[in-house]
Design an enzyme around this catalytic site. Sequence first.
Site, mmCIF file in Angstrom:
data_model
loop_
_atom_site.group_PDB
_atom_site.id
_atom_site.type_symbol
_atom_site.label_atom_id
_atom_site.label_comp_id
_atom_site.label_asym_id
_atom_site.label_seq_id
_atom_site.Cartn_x
_atom_site.Cartn_y
_atom_site.Cartn_z
ATOM 1 C CG HIS A 1 68.527 52.523 -1.451
ATOM 2 N ND1 HIS A 1 68.905 52.112 -0.193
ATOM 3 C CD2 HIS A 1 69.348 53.561 -1.759
ATOM 4 C CE1 HIS A 1 69.908 52.872 0.227
ATOM 5 N NE2 HIS A 1 70.186 53.744 -0.697
ATOM 6 C CE LYS B 1 72.996 58.418 -6.457
ATOM 7 N NZ LYS B 1 73.926 57.340 -6.114
ATOM 8 N NE ARG C 1 70.942 58.474 0.832
ATOM 9 C CZ ARG C 1 69.780 58.175 0.277
ATOM 10 N NH1 ARG C 1 68.677 58.767 0.694
ATOM 11 N NH2 ARG C 1 69.701 57.270 -0.684
ATOM 12 C CE1 TYR D 1 73.393 54.183 0.761
ATOM 13 C CE2 TYR D 1 72.435 55.418 2.565
ATOM 14 C CZ TYR D 1 73.059 55.379 1.330
ATOM 15 O OH TYR D 1 73.361 56.546 0.706
ATOM 16 C CG HIS E 1 76.364 59.527 1.468
ATOM 17 N ND1 HIS E 1 75.319 60.126 0.782
ATOM 18 C CD2 HIS E 1 76.387 58.241 1.061
ATOM 19 C CE1 HIS E 1 74.753 59.233 -0.013
ATOM 20 N NE2 HIS E 1 75.375 58.078 0.137
ATOM 21 N NE ARG F 1 70.791 59.221 -3.471
ATOM 22 C CZ ARG F 1 69.609 58.659 -3.754
ATOM 23 N NH1 ARG F 1 68.512 59.410 -3.824
ATOM 24 N NH2 ARG F 1 69.509 57.353 -3.946
#
Length: 306
Positions: free
Chosen positions: A276, A182, A253, A285, A250, A159
């Site tokens: 993820h 995250k 990615r 994705y 993004h 990211r």
Amino acid sequence: MISEAARDALSTWLATQKALKGAAANTIDAYARDVGDFLRFMTLHNGEIQGLGALSRITTSDMRAWMAHTRGGDVGPRSLARKLSAVKSFYRWLSEREGFEPTAVLATRSPKFQRKLPRPLSPEAASDMINTLDAQSLTPWIAARDQAVVTLLYGCGLRISEALSLTGADLPLGQVLRIIGKGGKERLVPVIEPARAAVAQYARLCPYDIPRNGPLFLGARGGALSPRLIQKVMEQARAQLGLPATATPHAMRHSFATHLLNAGGDLRAIQELLGHASLSTTQAYTGVDTARLMEVYARAHPQGGG
């Protein structure tokens, strides 16, 4: 206006989300805003400050009124779904703590919306994007910096926030990077040779001393690099290349994941590389369809086919 008891409950819930679930600061801010707006609406809707007792008696009709009011404020279905999710999460926690039945809130249906699938670039377009960044700045070290950042997004699937959180202590890049993603989740990401070379070139040309405990990527005046600058330089590059507006940082990615999958990569391994939590997110994705998922499954479990 929110009652003191409701405000205290919201603060406690937000602290719980941060401590137990590792929610990021931006997520906490969004939760505070969304649930706070909901509580303020209920005060106006019912004509009285909503204490915890009143909040436990919210009806289906109250929820419909809030949904209609929120939609009327030019809030799209996707944003409304996010707000409802925050309210439900708060109510799940509050009902357990206060001992009431939250059915009216939890049974409220989320608005339907068309989920936008990410659009990865072709391998050629991704390569062209990285090469074109070299010509976006007349200052060689800045051009090298921009190339290095975008090469990390595409070559390692980072990211932009993760790339910009690297520090001088990460120099020189090794075979593997330890990334905190995250929710504070840690993962190990292999670093390809072009990414190592791009970062080394930037570090050689950078006119500032890159602090060991400070940001690796620096702005023109020596401060931390803003993600907006990378977005802007990619906007310029995609205009030159005739690429669509979806060619964003993004998207690099997304491209990393899709190109790995197309080259025969394992979906679960790609899930781990991206950080993820769920396989369905990785599926979205990469734009992989159900037929491809079943192919992967059949290869992994040949006995499952018959």
